[in-house]
Motif scaffolding. Structure first.
Motif, short mmCIF file in Angstrom:
data_model
loop_
_atom_site.label_atom_id
_atom_site.label_comp_id
_atom_site.label_asym_id
_atom_site.label_seq_id
_atom_site.Cartn_x
_atom_site.Cartn_y
_atom_site.Cartn_z
N ILE A 35 40.48 40.14 39.30
CA ILE A 35 39.02 40.29 39.21
C ILE A 35 38.41 39.04 38.58
N SER A 36 39.05 38.51 37.54
CA SER A 36 38.55 37.30 36.88
C SER A 36 38.55 36.11 37.84
N VAL A 37 39.59 35.97 38.64
CA VAL A 37 39.65 34.89 39.62
C VAL A 37 38.52 35.03 40.64
N VAL A 38 38.28 36.26 41.09
CA VAL A 38 37.18 36.51 42.03
C VAL A 38 35.84 36.13 41.39
N ILE A 39 35.68 36.44 40.11
CA ILE A 39 34.45 36.08 39.38
C ILE A 39 34.26 34.56 39.41
N PHE A 40 35.34 33.81 39.18
CA PHE A 40 35.24 32.34 39.21
C PHE A 40 34.98 31.82 40.62
N ILE A 41 35.65 32.38 41.61
CA ILE A 41 35.50 31.90 42.99
C ILE A 41 34.07 32.11 43.50
N PHE A 42 33.50 33.26 43.21
CA PHE A 42 32.17 33.57 43.72
C PHE A 42 31.05 33.18 42.74
N HIS A 43 31.40 32.52 41.65
CA HIS A 43 30.43 32.04 40.66
C HIS A 43 29.56 33.17 40.09
N TRP A 44 30.20 34.30 39.84
CA TRP A 44 29.49 35.40 39.21
C TRP A 44 29.43 35.12 37.72
N PRO A 45 28.62 35.88 36.98
CA PRO A 45 28.50 35.62 35.53
C PRO A 45 29.85 35.74 34.83
N LYS A 46 30.16 34.73 34.02
CA LYS A 46 31.47 34.67 33.34
C LYS A 46 31.58 35.68 32.20
N TRP A 47 30.45 36.14 31.69
CA TRP A 47 30.48 37.09 30.57
C TRP A 47 31.17 38.39 30.95
N ILE A 48 31.29 38.70 32.22
CA ILE A 48 31.95 39.93 32.68
C ILE A 48 33.42 39.93 32.28
N ILE A 49 34.00 38.76 32.11
CA ILE A 49 35.42 38.66 31.76
C ILE A 49 35.68 39.21 30.36
N ILE A 50 34.74 39.02 29.43
CA ILE A 50 34.93 39.50 28.04
C ILE A 50 35.10 41.02 28.00
N PRO A 51 34.21 41.80 28.64
CA PRO A 51 34.46 43.25 28.65
C PRO A 51 35.77 43.64 29.34
N LEU A 52 36.16 42.88 30.37
CA LEU A 52 37.44 43.16 31.03
C LEU A 52 38.61 42.97 30.07
#
Length: 159
Positions: A35-52
């Motif tokens: 999920i984190s890699v997908v967040i980086f690939i699609f340039h979604w907000p990085k803050w989502i990684i902290i709750p993950l």
């Protein structure tokens, strides 16, 4: 009312359940990393990684340390002449009475982890369902299988 069943399953079940928790935690880590890699690939907000990450930490603690201890304390069973009583569950406590007259056959099962720690599960089959007493010592599981089988045979002959 009879009260709680008297017998606990083996304490070595804790080790087996912790190892299963580690495996599950590793698999969920792979999912969170994906999920984190997908967040980086699609340039979604990085803050989502902290709750993950926080969710993974809480989940890991729960399935490796908290859940096995609680599960072990709750699992109880007792074999009597006329019935087998099984109790398990945290939020919803399930108490099952299996009449000996309904027992069709009794099996012991061992997966790789249970075998490594000299544990076995006893499965009690009736016409309607299968009831399991998990993680008993090898010898205890084998003795319990014979005791239940003999008691079920006697109950069947009485009818």
């Amino acid at each position: 009312m009879l009260g709680e069943p008297a017998k606990h399953i083996s304490e070595r079940a804790l080790t087996v359940w912790k190892i299963r928790g580690i495996i599950t935690s590793g698999l969920s880590l792979l999912i969170y990393v994906t999920i984190s890699v997908v967040i980086f690939i699609f340039h979604w907000p990085k803050w989502i990684i902290i709750p993950l990450v926080l969710l993974w930490i809480v989940e890991t603690y729960f399935i490796i340390f908290f859940n096995p201890k609680l599960r072990w304390k709750i699992w109880r069973y007792e074999v009597r002449e006329q019935e087998i009583e099984i109790q398990h569950g945290l939020w919803i406590v399930t108490k099952t009475l299996v009449p000996m007259i309904r027992v069709q056959h009794v099996d012991t099962t061992q997966g790789p982890l249970l075998k490594k720690y000299h544990l076995a599960s006893v499965k009690i089959s009736t016409a309607a369902t299968v009831h399991e007493i998990p993680a008993l010592e090898d010898v205890e599981a084998e003795e319990l299988r014979h005791v239940i089988s003999n008691l079920a045979r006697v109950a069947d002959e009485d009818v």
